[in-house]
Design an enzyme around this catalytic site. Sequence first.
Site, PDB file in Angstrom:
ATOM      1  N   CYS A   1      -0.238   8.659   3.780  1.00  8.17           N
ATOM      2  CA  CYS A   1      -1.407   8.075   4.440  1.00  8.17           C
ATOM      3  C   CYS A   1      -1.410   8.396   5.928  1.00  8.17           C
ATOM      4  O   CYS A   1      -0.453   8.076   6.641  1.00  8.17           O
ATOM      5  CB  CYS A   1      -1.444   6.567   4.242  1.00  8.17           C
ATOM      6  SG  CYS A   1      -2.855   5.783   5.065  1.00  8.17           S
TER       7      CYS A   1
ATOM      8  N   CYS B   1       0.848  -1.192   0.000  1.00 11.56           N
ATOM      9  CA  CYS B   1       0.000   0.000   0.000  1.00 11.56           C
ATOM     10  C   CYS B   1       0.886   1.245   0.000  1.00 11.56           C
ATOM     11  O   CYS B   1       2.108   1.158   0.071  1.00 11.56           O
ATOM     12  CB  CYS B   1      -0.932  -0.010   1.210  1.00 11.56           C
ATOM     13  SG  CYS B   1      -0.089   0.266   2.784  1.00 11.56           S
TER      14      CYS B   1
ATOM     15  N   CYS C   1      -0.539  -0.487   7.846  1.00 10.47           N
ATOM     16  CA  CYS C   1      -1.452  -0.597   8.981  1.00 10.47           C
ATOM     17  C   CYS C   1      -2.384  -1.771   8.710  1.00 10.47           C
ATOM     18  O   CYS C   1      -2.317  -2.387   7.639  1.00 10.47           O
ATOM     19  CB  CYS C   1      -2.239   0.718   9.167  1.00 10.47           C
ATOM     20  SG  CYS C   1      -3.615   0.922   8.016  1.00 10.47           S
TER      21      CYS C   1
END
Length: 584
Positions: free
Chosen positions: A453, A447, A492
């Site tokens: 982010c 990601c 995460c």
Amino acid sequence: MSNKLTKVENPVLIVEGKQADNERLKAESDFLRGTILEDLQDRMTGGFTADNFQLIRTHGMYQQDDRDIRAERQKQKLEPLHNVMLRARLPGGIISTDQWLAIDKFADEYTSYGSIRLTTRQTFQFHGVLKPNIKLMHQTLNSVGLDSIATAGDVNRNVLCTSNPVESELHQEAYEWAIKLSEHLLPKTRAYAEIWLDEERVETTEGEEVEPILGSNYLPRKFKTTVVIPPNNDIDVHANDLNFVAISENGKLIGFNVLVGGGLAMTHGDNSTYPRCADDFGFIPKEKALDVAAAVVTTQRDWGNRVNRKNAKTKYTLDRVGADAFRAEVEERAGVKFEDSRPYEFTHRGDSFGWVAGIDGKEHLTLFIENGRILDLDGVPTGNKALKTGMLEIAKIHKGDFRLTANQNLIVAGVAPEDKATIEKIAREHGLISDKVSNQRMSSMACVAFPTCPLAMAEAERYLPGLVDDVEAILEKNNLKDESIILRVTGCPNGCGRAMLAEIGLVGKGPGKYNMYLGSDLAGSRVPKLYKENVDEAMILSEIDALTARWSAERNDNEAFGDFVIRAGIVEQVIVSFRDFHHA
């Protein structure tokens, strides 16, 4: 792992209690308008305030800031460098060359990073768009027939579809259903057009139902839908709320097996959250697809948990009420009876790189784009680093279209045989094709994570290339040079990189620390199990080295890594209930 439907004694259909604040926010938003227009005109801050911070997500944007410079700006008594990330709506991932030229130009002129980011949701993202340029961004997209409606927030998001370039007729029909599903489940409010495209508001009449499917409070949580063509599970059906598995006869689509209730997100330390594979509800004729989609969405709308957002996804609703009760409700609302599922098999995932001939006489070139980041590295379009320039040059001459894949790659589709050599030459000159890319690198994904982010706990996109270098060396050392492991890294536990369907999944826990999961399969139908918790990068490599040494020495013929670690007892396979994921 069984996907058999479950019954629940005395199911709780509606969760009682004080609703999450997001429910108030949506109810008071005037159907997603809020005060976004007023915020746009406020030049005292680069961000969006109060409820608008959340509401812009339903318009396809997330407010972010550059976390690499956040501390320095705090020292200077400056607010974070607020900007937005926009995710476009691109059902099925197909984009024309004219559209590509427009987004390339905007990325160059108005984004902080200058890149186009291909995502695991089969679309593209802009990163680093400052407030004065946001409206222009939406108007630029609109000018070429694109938008970002409902690509984030508590709505049905971008609809995925297998990127299959070979069975062109079947793919075309499946792709058309992806578009129909996207349009059918979109918010009907005109908020997007009014705010970003300057459309004049038309007041609704008394009693008019603005959102017949999504409702005035929209969904309890995000919702994801896919269309997939076996045998390639290239969109990871078990990561999504609603999936239509294409069933064909004699090359023609006749209907779908419907899978409901998949999802990968969880929260560290909260055992009430867990990844879950979707349940197979059965077969429907294709003519009932829109009715069934609306029935699944409205059932989740009415039964989903609006008290605790961490348990608000469809997967938790199924486990709370029982999948059999959920299916029966869908049947009643859709006016259909699910038939027994038609046979199908997923034999592999991922993309087939290089040239593939379609049945239509056209050629299709799948390009590996590491981490989906299309950028001229170092900002210099020279040598083999000019990925963005290379795509621009191809877009200028290509007579077909581009297909973005759910694995962050790109297909130059519909190439006439006489154009094949020219396009390959451009691709090679700009580093879009390299014979040095290993099978392992092509099987790895991450990601975005840092620096953009806000949820990232650890590196992912920036960590992956070096990690793959090390894993390649380990595989060669253990006589596995041409093998590969499905390896995914997320910053995460929210699931964006689909690490919880990887043979080795690394889920960020803190700076330089990850939980290590092992044991998914090549078909993508098995959730991996926790193997090591909160390990650093050195320990990760040490464990991969030891595990691949055993795999090399003890494997059965052609046994995949994920299957081996289960057969060898390194991790357990059986999860009786996904709710026992943390304990099984």
